[in-house]
Design a protein around this motif. Structure first.
Motif, PDB file in Angstrom:
ATOM      1  N   ARG A  13       0.516  -1.451  -0.456  1.00 19.84           N
ATOM      2  CA  ARG A  13      -0.095   0.221   0.351  1.00 19.84           C
ATOM      3  C   ARG A  13       0.825   1.115  -0.051  1.00 19.84           C
ATOM      4  N   ILE A  14       2.145   1.535   0.781  1.00 17.38           N
ATOM      5  CA  ILE A  14       2.639   2.403   0.852  1.00 17.38           C
ATOM      6  C   ILE A  14       3.387   2.798  -0.447  1.00 17.38           C
ATOM      7  N   VAL A  15       4.170   1.790  -0.965  1.00 16.81           N
ATOM      8  CA  VAL A  15       4.746   1.629  -2.360  1.00 16.81           C
ATOM      9  C   VAL A  15       3.258   2.233  -2.953  1.00 16.81           C
ATOM     10  N   ILE A  16       2.339   1.521  -3.919  1.00 13.86           N
ATOM     11  CA  ILE A  16       1.589   1.830  -4.735  1.00 13.86           C
ATOM     12  C   ILE A  16       1.088   3.107  -4.363  1.00 13.86           C
ATOM     13  N   GLY A  17       1.122   3.776  -3.325  1.00 12.31           N
ATOM     14  CA  GLY A  17       0.486   5.344  -2.777  1.00 12.31           C
ATOM     15  C   GLY A  17       1.810   5.905  -3.149  1.00 12.31           C
ATOM     16  N   LEU A  18       2.819   5.609  -2.868  1.00  9.07           N
ATOM     17  CA  LEU A  18       3.355   6.807  -3.351  1.00  9.07           C
ATOM     18  C   LEU A  18       3.873   7.235  -4.300  1.00  9.07           C
ATOM     19  N   VAL A  19       4.126   5.886  -5.053  1.00  5.01           N
ATOM     20  CA  VAL A  19       4.260   5.536  -6.435  1.00  5.01           C
ATOM     21  C   VAL A  19       3.489   6.237  -7.534  1.00  5.01           C
ATOM     22  N   LEU A  20       2.339   6.578  -7.228  1.00  2.00           N
ATOM     23  CA  LEU A  20       0.758   6.965  -7.652  1.00  2.00           C
ATOM     24  C   LEU A  20       1.424   8.442  -7.701  1.00  2.00           C
ATOM     25  N   LEU A  21       1.421   8.560  -6.490  1.00  2.00           N
ATOM     26  CA  LEU A  21       1.819   9.888  -6.099  1.00  2.00           C
ATOM     27  C   LEU A  21       2.707  11.428  -7.146  1.00  2.00           C
ATOM     28  N   ALA A  22       4.011  10.303  -6.384  1.00  2.00           N
ATOM     29  CA  ALA A  22       4.875  11.047  -7.836  1.00  2.00           C
ATOM     30  C   ALA A  22       4.501  10.556  -9.027  1.00  2.00           C
ATOM     31  N   LEU A  23       4.174   9.916 -10.097  1.00  2.00           N
ATOM     32  CA  LEU A  23       3.333   9.991 -10.742  1.00  2.00           C
ATOM     33  C   LEU A  23       2.110  11.333 -11.473  1.00  2.00           C
ATOM     34  N   ALA A  24       1.522  11.549 -10.555  1.00  4.85           N
ATOM     35  CA  ALA A  24       0.589  12.281 -10.174  1.00  4.85           C
ATOM     36  C   ALA A  24       1.513  13.857 -10.180  1.00  4.85           C
ATOM     37  N   ALA A  25       2.539  13.249  -9.404  1.00  6.16           N
ATOM     38  CA  ALA A  25       2.969  15.454  -8.715  1.00  6.16           C
ATOM     39  C   ALA A  25       4.296  15.380 -10.338  1.00  6.16           C
ATOM     40  N   THR A  26       4.394  14.580 -11.481  1.00  5.03           N
ATOM     41  CA  THR A  26       5.526  14.733 -12.253  1.00  5.03           C
ATOM     42  C   THR A  26       4.562  14.928 -13.687  1.00  5.03           C
ATOM     43  N   GLY A  27       3.274  14.718 -13.523  1.00  6.04           N
ATOM     44  CA  GLY A  27       2.582  15.066 -14.972  1.00  6.04           C
ATOM     45  C   GLY A  27       2.178  13.965 -15.683  1.00  6.04           C
ATOM     46  N   MET A  28       2.779  12.844 -15.191  1.00  9.16           N
ATOM     47  CA  MET A  28       3.082  11.642 -15.990  1.00  9.16           C
ATOM     48  C   MET A  28       1.044  11.033 -16.020  1.00  9.16           C
ATOM     49  N   VAL A  29       0.406  10.692 -15.121  1.00 11.61           N
ATOM     50  CA  VAL A  29      -0.923  10.265 -14.812  1.00 11.61           C
ATOM     51  C   VAL A  29      -1.426  11.915 -14.539  1.00 11.61           C
ATOM     52  N   GLY A  30      -2.844  11.363 -14.582  1.00 10.37           N
ATOM     53  CA  GLY A  30      -3.971  12.811 -14.461  1.00 10.37           C
ATOM     54  C   GLY A  30      -4.066  12.907 -12.829  1.00 10.37           C
ATOM     55  N   TRP A  31      -5.472  13.364 -12.225  1.00 11.27           N
ATOM     56  CA  TRP A  31      -5.893  13.984 -11.235  1.00 11.27           C
ATOM     57  C   TRP A  31      -5.964  12.499 -10.761  1.00 11.27           C
ATOM     58  N   TRP A  32      -6.089  11.827 -10.913  1.00 14.45           N
ATOM     59  CA  TRP A  32      -6.362  10.263 -10.427  1.00 14.45           C
ATOM     60  C   TRP A  32      -5.354   9.429  -9.713  1.00 14.45           C
ATOM     61  N   GLY A  33      -3.937  10.434  -9.657  1.00 12.35           N
ATOM     62  CA  GLY A  33      -3.029  10.011  -9.243  1.00 12.35           C
ATOM     63  C   GLY A  33      -2.952  10.135  -8.051  1.00 12.35           C
ATOM     64  N   TYR A  34      -3.241  11.621  -7.099  1.00 12.84           N
ATOM     65  CA  TYR A  34      -3.629  11.591  -5.947  1.00 12.84           C
ATOM     66  C   TYR A  34      -4.483  10.168  -5.366  1.00 12.84           C
ATOM     67  N   LEU A  35      -4.921   9.869  -5.398  1.00 15.46           N
ATOM     68  CA  LEU A  35      -5.829   9.152  -5.292  1.00 15.46           C
ATOM     69  C   LEU A  35      -4.187   7.656  -4.237  1.00 15.46           C
ATOM     70  N   GLY A  36      -3.415   8.086  -4.595  1.00 15.16           N
ATOM     71  CA  GLY A  36      -2.948   7.145  -3.822  1.00 15.16           C
ATOM     72  C   GLY A  36      -2.952   8.076  -2.825  1.00 15.16           C
ATOM     73  N   LEU A  37      -3.200   8.911  -1.993  1.00 12.86           N
ATOM     74  CA  LEU A  37      -2.879   8.721  -0.541  1.00 12.86           C
ATOM     75  C   LEU A  37      -3.485   7.632  -0.035  1.00 12.86           C
ATOM     76  N   LEU A  38      -4.935   7.502  -0.703  1.00  8.48           N
ATOM     77  CA  LEU A  38      -5.841   6.353   0.053  1.00  8.48           C
ATOM     78  C   LEU A  38      -4.569   5.304   0.451  1.00  8.48           C
TER      79      LEU A  38
END
Length: 66
Positions: A13-38
């Protein structure tokens, strides 16, 4: 809150969350990447509301010490 998330589940969960947040912060995925917070939050807190509602736990069984 009694912990209901065990070791491997927590790490994933921690790794997946961090990866999604990093992808969202760098613009590689859309806004939904911030769902990595969950998954990040549930991994850090070791408690998942849906697991609690369903009575599930991925924590290792504790032996009864007397």
């Amino acid at each position: 809150m009694k912990p209901n998330i065990g070791g491997i589940d927590r790490v994933l969960r921690i790794v997946i969350g961090l990866v999604l947040l990093a992808l969202a912060a760098t613009g590689m995925v859309g806004w939904w990447g911030y769902l990595g917070l969950l998954p990040l939050a549930t991994g850090l807190l070791r408690w998942c509301p849906p697991y609690a509602l369903m009575g599930w736990s991925s924590c290792a069984m504790q032996s009864d010490k007397r």
